[in-house]
Design a protein around this motif. Structure first.
Motif, short mmCIF file in Angstrom:
data_model
loop_
_atom_site.label_atom_id
_atom_site.label_comp_id
_atom_site.label_asym_id
_atom_site.label_seq_id
_atom_site.Cartn_x
_atom_site.Cartn_y
_atom_site.Cartn_z
N SER A 1 3.94 1.41 -1.14
CA SER A 1 4.83 0.40 -0.61
C SER A 1 4.37 -1.53 -0.64
O SER A 1 5.54 -2.57 -1.18
CB SER A 1 4.71 0.11 0.75
N SER B 1 0.91 6.20 0.12
CA SER B 1 2.38 5.58 0.58
C SER B 1 2.27 4.62 0.82
O SER B 1 3.61 3.58 0.43
CB SER B 1 2.80 6.57 1.77
N ARG C 1 1.35 2.81 9.31
CA ARG C 1 2.81 3.79 9.07
C ARG C 1 3.70 3.42 10.24
O ARG C 1 4.42 3.12 9.74
CB ARG C 1 1.83 5.07 8.77
N THR D 1 3.46 13.02 -7.05
CA THR D 1 2.39 12.71 -5.56
C THR D 1 0.77 13.29 -6.45
O THR D 1 -0.13 12.14 -5.50
CB THR D 1 2.47 13.61 -4.29
N TYR E 1 7.06 9.47 -7.38
CA TYR E 1 7.88 8.31 -7.52
C TYR E 1 8.42 7.91 -8.75
O TYR E 1 7.19 8.32 -10.10
CB TYR E 1 6.95 7.01 -6.62
N GLU F 1 6.55 11.31 5.82
CA GLU F 1 4.65 11.70 5.86
C GLU F 1 3.83 11.81 7.11
O GLU F 1 3.01 12.37 6.98
CB GLU F 1 4.56 10.20 4.87
N ALA G 1 11.49 6.70 -4.63
CA ALA G 1 11.22 8.01 -4.45
C ALA G 1 11.93 8.83 -4.98
O ALA G 1 12.26 9.31 -4.00
CB ALA G 1 10.30 8.49 -2.47
N ARG H 1 -1.34 9.95 3.01
CA ARG H 1 -0.85 8.34 3.35
C ARG H 1 -1.33 7.09 3.12
O ARG H 1 -0.06 6.32 3.44
CB ARG H 1 -1.06 8.93 5.23
N ILE I 1 8.37 7.45 5.11
CA ILE I 1 7.29 7.22 6.08
C ILE I 1 7.27 7.66 7.19
O ILE I 1 5.98 8.75 7.25
CB ILE I 1 7.03 5.09 6.21
#
Length: 967
Positions: free
Chosen positions: A70, A66, A913, A45, A89, A949, A84, A63, A946
């Motif tokens: 997505s 992410s 989110r 990340t 990832y 996170e 993930a 965030r 999610i």
């Protein structure tokens, strides 16, 4: 899985089964490129954040990343998958073979690498030419072209360098193949062009010489050799390598073997060392037998401080190295010189290295790793290895692409050698380890502001810690620069200078340089300036050091224009991590053009850094100094006015961003912006979201700044502008913090309406984060306040909608319907037609919970249609989720799945989110009930990522579905 190719050798594109898939947003493209370049390995990340933002990382980076991932998952669905896997990832491109034998290379980079490997191994040069030309044609311009100015600059620079290396390798290999295929004359122009780009590359020169000779131009070939020899002599001070000398001799003598047709591809460095001819066989692996002797050490500081004790420690380590080498140890000796910035680490390392260089007859290497540069442009070990290997005589075409392979080659080349390497300004041990030789006769000196304890613990490095200079050593340094006589003529002033510089060699060096440039200037002048600059930098421990630094900063400060000096002072009032051009213009109440010129002046004076285009940051020490100057030079009124302008800038910009992202939201009544405020207002939803992503940290800091400055109205209004974004992103603690500040400000001001807004905002944060017991009483207090004040019908309706949602969660569907119908009635009284569309979904969902699916479908389908007419994707996402629930209850699993998928996509697009995770959770439930448990578990896993996170309590519900233990 369909055939997919991520194209990176030009603008970032995705091709699936011959058609291009659109990838919207350059930051998403940067994330995709970083994953694709990971070649199926885990990309952490933190590395992805570096790729997408670089040093200018927003507080919402993880965030937002992410959300980007997505989006990419959805876009690539059916062609590839993003998995993930801690700590990051993996992009699974469905590549079956390590060599891409099935044709599924996944990226054009992997395809180029495969074609390069195969093209250089084929027996027939013509086949090799075909493969290598195909590889070269994959370049569609500058690699990652559309990421320039948007992706992390350090990451982008590193990746483009690597891809440029690959391009050079393919290009060079193609020349070799064409030479082996007999295309001598046709490749001369291309070789001449490439040789001009790389004038010191001996292998390239050899290819050009051979091509010219075989084209009937031996004199031109010899002229190329002499030109290179002259260039090497001037630039590097060495002769061409033995192999090139042998080739030149063979051409002069017109050796018949040079005309022999090539039976196999001519590879890098295929000069037979003993045969005086250029052969056509395979290249022997480099063994380091002909490593040139290198002298890369910088010049020693002419006025180096004595550092007697430290030099003695280094001498002792060297004696141990010599003794250890005699007994044949397994490892290489490493010394770590550590200390604060400006303490003289580099000066000590270079001074001592030059003293002992004679004991390392195979050469000395030097690199500045830039581990602590203000621009965060630390050197990548793979890049450094490239430079080292090229310096050690390895042709570019022979250099591996991977950093690990380069490190292995580097160690092999130095086997049996005695080389001294200085690795200056290292960030951490990981930056150093790939650069360590394995030969016992080698010595590595590392300098760093960090102690590098892991290097000491694991590699057995010897630590040498530098402290501030003693008074005697400081005097010695000044005497070497200025002369003992000059110090003796003004002993008191000399003492004052030494004391003012606090034993920091950097300070002493700058002072000495200034005095040396003006031989007639009295020492007392500088001593007086140091005394006058004395004050407090309370954020730092060493007051004496602060005095010296203040004096140094003052010289740069006094050299800039009046406008630039004022801007620098005002920058000390900025509480955020950085600021933009409009923010700076607002702070100083000047035009954008004038602000741009002033910021450029400060940047040139090194009082400010433009760490990414249009965004400026200053070092903590400089910011503290600027704050002191503002307190000393500017009145309380002037500082308060500047603070008010900065807060006003963020308030109006954030309000515009809210309206852009939520065009049907009821705006709050902002007053007119103050004179001098510069606001570049976002106009589209995407621009608004990007503004929040870029500026949220600054706006959050502005809330606290407004509260401290007593700007109570701006405090709660700023909290309102940030609230929606913070809720979408699941930043519960930030939401609570800004609204608590807003509530306190409202109560200080005695503003009942503002207090009601704050109570509602606090309650919304608790509600969205699953803490309904805290949200309920706050909603009731806010509703009571709005009803007591009178008016504010839309706000009352919003609270009734929230209370309805709480009732639905609490399994009280009748109460939910009552609240939702009351909300609709209030919107009608307020003549808010848009909001009436939004509440249709809430009413429909209430009917669904009551089991009246006919009524539920009617209201929710009207909600979807109305939201689409208005372009309100938030409302459409909520209604889509409700329709998913209704169809699930009716047993229509395909319809339910379609609606939940639509809801998740919409939530992802607008950055919702929690509701994205909720939609995925419900979609997984549908898939499970439809009998597809494997897909359901995969979908729940996406939801879990999610929720983890954003730290939502629904995590445990998902873990229960997955059979995982609660934490």
């Amino acid at each position: 899985m369909s055939q997919l190719l991520v194209r990176l050798l030009g603008p970032v594109e995705v091709e699936a089964d011959g058609r291009l898939l659109p990838v919207s947003g350059v930051r998403r493209k940067a994330a995709l490129a970083a994953l694709a370049l990971g070649s199926g390995e885990i990309v952490s990340t933190s590395d992805l954040v570096d790729a997408v933002w670089g040093q200018a990382t927003p507080a919402t980076a993880v965030r937002t990343l992410s959300a980007h991932v997505s989006y990419l998952r959805h876009m690539l669905a059916g062609s590839a998958s993003i998995i993930a896997r801690p700590p990051g990832y993996i992009l699974d491109l469905g590549i079956a073979g390590a060599d891409g034998a099935d044709g599924a290379d996944g990226t054009d980079v992997r395809l180029a690498e495969r074609l390069l490997r195969r093209g250089t191994r084929l027996a027939d040069p013509a086949d090799g030419v075909a493969d290598l030309q195909t590889a070269l044609d994959l370049w569609r311009g500058r690699p990652l072209a559309d990421l320039a100015g948007h992706a992390g600059p350090v990451w982008l620079d590193q990746q483009t360098r690597n891809l440029d290396v690959l391009y050079s390798q393919v290009r060079l290999a193609l020349f070799e193949a064409r030479l082996a295929a007999g295309e001598h004359a046709r490749i001369v122009p291309g070789l001449e062009e490439m040789a001009a780009e790389h004038p010191l590359d001996e292998h390239l020169c050899a290819l050009l010489m051979l091509a010219l000779y075989r084209s009937g131009r031996p004199d031109d070939a010899i002229a190329i050799y002499h030109r290179l020899r002259e260039t090497l002599g001037i630039e590097v001070g060495i002769e061409p390598g033995q192999r090139l000398q042998v080739l030149e001799t063979a051409i002069v003598e017109r050796a018949p073997v040079l005309d022999r047709p090539a039976g196999a591809m001519l590879e890098a460095g295929a000069m037979l060392e003993a045969g005086a001819v250029l052969g056509a066989g395979a290249v022997p692996e480099p063994t380091g037998r002909n490593v040139p002797v290198l002298f890369e050490l910088p010049r020693s500081e002419p006025a180096f401080g004595r550092r007697t004790a430290e030099l003695a420690s280094l001498d002792a380590v060297l004696r141990d190295v010599v003794q250890a080498n005699a007994t044949g140890p397994d490892g290489v000796a490493v010394i770590v010189i550590s200390g604060i910035a400006g303490i003289g680490k580099t000066a000590l390392a270079v001074h001592w290295a030059r003293q002992v260089a004679g004991q390392f007859p195979d050469g000395q290497l030097y690199v500045d790793l830039r581990g602590f540069d203000a621009d965060d442009r630390a050197r990548d070990p793979g890049e450094v290895l490239w430079d080292f290997l090229r310096a050690l005589g390895i042709p570019a075409a022979r250099l591996p692409l991977g950093a690990a392979e380069r490190a292995a080659l580097y160690r092999s080349v130095l086997v049996g050698k005695r080389v001294l390497a200085v690795l200056d300004n290292a960030r951490d041990a990981d930056q150093v380890r790939p650069l360590l030789p394995s030969s016992p006769g080698c010595l590595v000196i590392v300098t760093s502001r960090s102690a590098l304890t892991s290097l000491i613990a694991v590699e057995g490095a010897r630590p040498v810690s530098l402290e501030l200079l003693t008074e005697a050593d400081a005097r010695d340094l000044l005497a070497r620069r200025l002369g003992e006589e000059r110090l003796a003529a003004e002993p008191d002033a000399a003492d004052d200078i030494i004391a003012g510089c606090a034993g920091l060699p950097l300070s002493l060096t700058i002072v000495a340089a200034r005095l040396a440039a003006k031989p007639g200037s009295p020492l007392a002048t500088v001593a007086s300036e140091l005394r006058e600059a004395a004050g407090t930098l309370d954020a730092f421990d060493d007051d004496d050091l602060a005095v010296g630094l203040r004096a140094l900063f003052s010289w740069s400060y006094r050299a800039v224009s009046t406008d630039a000096a004022r801007m620098f002072r005002l920058l000390g009032l900025n509480p955020g991590p950085d600021l933009t051009l409009p923010a700076a213009a607002s702070l100083a109440a000047i035009s954008l053009d004038r602000a741009r010129a002033v910021l450029a002046e400060l940047t040139r004076a090194h009082l400010l850094t433009e760490h990414r285009p249009g965004r400026y940051v200053s070092h903590d020490l400089l910011r503290a100094y600027a704050g002191e100057l503002a307190r000393d030079c500017d009145s309380d009124q002037a500082r308060h006015a500047a603070t008010h302008r900065l807060v006003d800038h963020y308030l109006h910009a954030a309000h515009a961003a809210v309206i852009a992202t939520q065009p049907h939201n009821q705006p709050i009544g902002l007053g007119a912006a103050q004179p001098g405020i510069a606001v570049t207002a976002p106009t589209t939803s995407q621009d608004g979201l990007q503004w929040f992503a870029d500026e949220c940290a600054n706006a959050l800091a502005a809330v606290q700044l407004a509260a401290r400055a007593g700007l109570d109205v701006a405090t709660w209004q700023l909290a309102w502008t940030l609230s929606d974004f913070l809720l979408r992103q699941g930043r519960w603690s930030d939401q609570e913090r800004v609204w608590q500040a807003g509530l306190d400000a409202a109560r200080r001001a005695g503003d009942q309406a503002a207090e009601a807004f704050a109570l509602h905002g606090l309650g919304s944060g608790y509600h969205r984060s699953g803490r309904d017991d805290l949200a309920y009483p706050l909603f009731l207090q806010a509703l009571e306040a709005f009803e007591r004040i009178g008016g504010y019908l839309q706000r009352q309706a919003n609270i009734h909608s929230a209370l309805g949602d709480l009732a639905g969660r609490d399994d009280r569907p009748a109460d939910m319907l009552t609240h939702c119908l009351r909300a609709r009635q209030l919107y009608e009284h307020a003549a808010d037609a848009n909001a009436q569309v939004g509440v249709l979904n809430n009413i429909g969902y209430s009917y669904a919970l009551l089991g009246d699916y006919r009524q539920a479908l009617d209201f929710c389908e009207r909600a979807v249609a109305g939201a689409r007419d208005l372009g309100e994707r938030n409302w459409e996402s909520y209604a889509a989720g409700s329709l998913g629930y209704i169809h699930h209850q009716l047993g229509d699993y395909p319809q339910a799945a379609d609606w939940y998928e639509r809801a998740a996509v919409l939530c992802r697009e607008v950055g919702e989110r929690y509701y994205e995770a909720n939609s995925l959770e419900c979609l997984g439930d549908v898939q499970r009930d439809a009998g597809d448990l494997v897909t359901a578990r995969r979908t729940w896993g996406r939801a879990l990522i999610i929720l983890e996170e954003i730290s939502h309590p629904a995590i445990n519900r998902i873990r229960a579905r997955l059979g995982q233990p609660d934490n």
